[in-house]
Design an enzyme around this catalytic site. Structure first.
Site, PDB file in Angstrom:
ATOM      1  N   ASP A  41     -23.763  45.425 -81.474  1.00 31.62           N
ATOM      2  CA  ASP A  41     -22.365  45.847 -81.352  1.00 31.62           C
ATOM      3  C   ASP A  41     -22.269  47.344 -81.022  1.00 31.62           C
ATOM      4  O   ASP A  41     -21.430  47.752 -80.225  1.00 31.62           O
ATOM      5  CB  ASP A  41     -21.601  45.611 -82.668  1.00 31.62           C
ATOM      6  CG  ASP A  41     -21.580  44.152 -83.091  1.00 31.62           C
ATOM      7  OD1 ASP A  41     -21.219  43.312 -82.261  1.00 31.62           O
ATOM      8  OD2 ASP A  41     -21.901  43.863 -84.266  1.00 31.62           O
ATOM      9  N   THR A  65     -15.784  38.151 -78.620  1.00 33.95           N
ATOM     10  CA  THR A  65     -15.684  36.763 -78.138  1.00 33.95           C
ATOM     11  C   THR A  65     -14.321  36.147 -78.442  1.00 33.95           C
ATOM     12  O   THR A  65     -13.810  35.350 -77.645  1.00 33.95           O
ATOM     13  CB  THR A  65     -16.812  35.913 -78.769  1.00 33.95           C
ATOM     14  OG1 THR A  65     -18.053  36.414 -78.295  1.00 33.95           O
ATOM     15  CG2 THR A  65     -16.715  34.461 -78.368  1.00 33.95           C
ATOM     16  N   GLU A 121     -27.878  39.224 -79.314  1.00 33.95           N
ATOM     17  CA  GLU A 121     -27.178  38.590 -80.428  1.00 33.95           C
ATOM     18  C   GLU A 121     -27.430  37.089 -80.475  1.00 33.95           C
ATOM     19  O   GLU A 121     -27.612  36.528 -81.550  1.00 33.95           O
ATOM     20  CB  GLU A 121     -25.664  38.833 -80.341  1.00 33.95           C
ATOM     21  CG  GLU A 121     -24.962  38.155 -81.512  1.00 33.95           C
ATOM     22  CD  GLU A 121     -23.470  38.351 -81.585  1.00 33.95           C
ATOM     23  OE1 GLU A 121     -22.882  38.895 -80.639  1.00 33.95           O
ATOM     24  OE2 GLU A 121     -22.903  37.950 -82.612  1.00 33.95           O
ATOM     25  N   ILE A 140     -21.366  39.148 -75.056  1.00 36.24           N
ATOM     26  CA  ILE A 140     -19.907  39.333 -75.088  1.00 36.24           C
ATOM     27  C   ILE A 140     -19.593  39.940 -76.446  1.00 36.24           C
ATOM     28  O   ILE A 140     -19.791  39.291 -77.479  1.00 36.24           O
ATOM     29  CB  ILE A 140     -19.101  38.022 -74.957  1.00 36.24           C
ATOM     30  CG1 ILE A 140     -19.440  37.262 -73.668  1.00 36.24           C
ATOM     31  CG2 ILE A 140     -17.591  38.326 -75.008  1.00 36.24           C
ATOM     32  CD1 ILE A 140     -18.691  35.923 -73.527  1.00 36.24           C
TER      33      ILE A 140
HETATM   34  C1  IPD Z   1     -17.452  41.241 -83.254  1.00 35.81           C
HETATM   35  C2  IPD Z   1     -16.548  42.326 -82.699  1.00 35.81           C
HETATM   36  C3  IPD Z   1     -15.482  42.676 -83.709  1.00 35.81           C
HETATM   37  C4  IPD Z   1     -16.053  43.107 -85.026  1.00 35.81           C
HETATM   38  C5  IPD Z   1     -17.009  42.058 -85.562  1.00 35.81           C
HETATM   39  C6  IPD Z   1     -18.080  41.747 -84.522  1.00 35.81           C
HETATM   40  P1  IPD Z   1     -18.535  39.458 -81.561  1.00 35.81           P
HETATM   41  O1  IPD Z   1     -18.460  40.911 -82.328  1.00 35.81           O
HETATM   42  O2  IPD Z   1     -17.286  43.486 -82.395  1.00 35.81           O
HETATM   43  O3  IPD Z   1     -14.656  43.742 -83.262  1.00 35.81           O
HETATM   44  O4  IPD Z   1     -14.998  43.304 -85.942  1.00 35.81           O
HETATM   45  O5  IPD Z   1     -17.605  42.601 -86.714  1.00 35.81           O
HETATM   46  O6  IPD Z   1     -18.953  40.770 -85.029  1.00 35.81           O
HETATM   47  O7  IPD Z   1     -18.785  38.415 -82.601  1.00 35.81           O
HETATM   48  O8  IPD Z   1     -17.273  39.271 -80.835  1.00 35.81           O
HETATM   49  O9  IPD Z   1     -19.728  39.660 -80.667  1.00 35.81           O
HETATM   50 CA    CA Z   2     -20.470  41.740 -81.195  1.00 34.05          CA
HETATM   51 CA    CA Z   3     -21.204  38.799 -79.279  1.00 36.52          CA
END
Ligand code: IPD
Ligand code: CA
Ligand code: CA
Length: 274
Positions: free
Chosen positions: A222, A100, A79, A97
């Site tokens: 994700d 985050t 990412e 992570i």
């Molecule tokens: C996020 C988390 C969150 C989801 C967001 C993601 P990140 O990832 O998975 O649950 O709702 O769409 O972007 O930014 O914490 O790596």
């Molecule tokens: Ca994520």
């Molecule tokens: Ca992330």
């Protein structure tokens, strides 16, 4: 842990999982140790609510180093650092992570997520949730596990009794639509959960802690590892209209509930952003 020769061309899904798990555990230990000392090193990415900490970057760097040390010809999609690497046919898909915002606030639902794709198919996935002391793993065709316990998602749950996890993106316009959609879902289900980590949501589904999950706007990093955990637990993970899961839409549940939730969601046109 003693690792087999990880450089050869003949690694199985289980071999890849061993390597991925060792690396995800090391990254998780580093994050747990360094989180209390984290201060001020926070930037924003796609929107003012989309945060990245120095530890997101440190975790991804550690993972990249370890993968390339063991498998120098592989590609890595992460990412934070994008995609680069060789043409071995093996691609590592990494969220250093996931969750985050939870990590920042000290909430436990954040994870190190690593999937291994061979010739375009995810064959192994690990989701380490360090603050819960939980490591979810899966190998394609061989099942999903929480530690040494085999995972089976809940089956036979009608929509009206379903506990449904979802999430919201970082853009205002998208969130406004997601709010409209969830307002239609909420009166028709047991309840909604917004855990804050797509990877943990999908692993929770595999473990029977929620019955279904849907979200617009999640990326491969994700859902690649946790998606395998969920499907190996017996769930169906797709987009809408029979399309593959993608950033357009992710919907996951055991078969009957998948169909009921799909029938509720699709007419709401949830793949729009305004
Ligand atoms: C996020 C988390 C969150 C989801 C967001 C993601 P990140 O990832 O998975 O649950 O709702 O769409 O972007 O930014 O914490 O790596
Ligand atoms: Ca994520
Ligand atoms: Ca992330």
């Amino acid at each position: 842990m003693t690792l087999p020769d990880m450089t050869g061309p003949d690694m199985t899904g289980a071999d890849f999982l061993r390597l991925a798990e060792e690396i995800a555990r090391e990254a998780g230990d580093m994050l747990l140790a360094k989180r209390p000392t984290m201060s001020g090193e926070i930037e924003t990415k796609s929107s003012p609510t989309d945060v990245v900490t120095a530890l997101d970057k440190a975790s991804e760097e550690l993972i990249r180093e370890r993968v390339l040390a063991a498998r120098p010809g592989d590609r890595i999609l992460g990412e934070e650092g994008g995609e680069e690497g060789g043409d071995s046919g093996v691609r590592w898909i990494v969220d250093p992570i996931d969750g985050t915002v939870n990590f920042l606030y000290g909430l436990p639902d954040w994870a190190v997520s690593i999937a291994v794709e061979v010739n375009g198919e995810v064959v192994a996935g690990v989701v380490n949730v360090p603050q819960r002391g939980e490591v979810y793993t899966a190998v394609r065709g061989e099942g999903a596990w929480l530690g040494s316990g085999r995972l089976r998602c809940n089956t036979g749950v009608p929509l009206a009794q379903a506990l449904v996890a979802t999430g919201f993106g970082y853009f205002q316009a998208r969130r406004a639509v997601q709010g409209e959609v969830v307002a239609q879902v909420l009166p028709r289900v047991r309840d909604i959960r917004r855990g804050g980590s797509c990877a943990v949501d999908l692993c929770s589904l595999a473990a029977g802690r929620v019955d279904a999950y849907y979200e617009r706007g999640v990326n491969q990093w994700d859902f690649a590892a946790a998606g395998l955990v969920a499907t190996e637990s017996g769930a169906r993970l797709e987009g809408l209209g029979g399309r593959p899961v993608s950033p357009d839409f992710a919907l996951c549940a055991a078969q009957g509930l998948f169909e009921e939730l799909h029938a509720l969601l699709a007419p709401l046109n949830p793949e729009r952003d305004a």
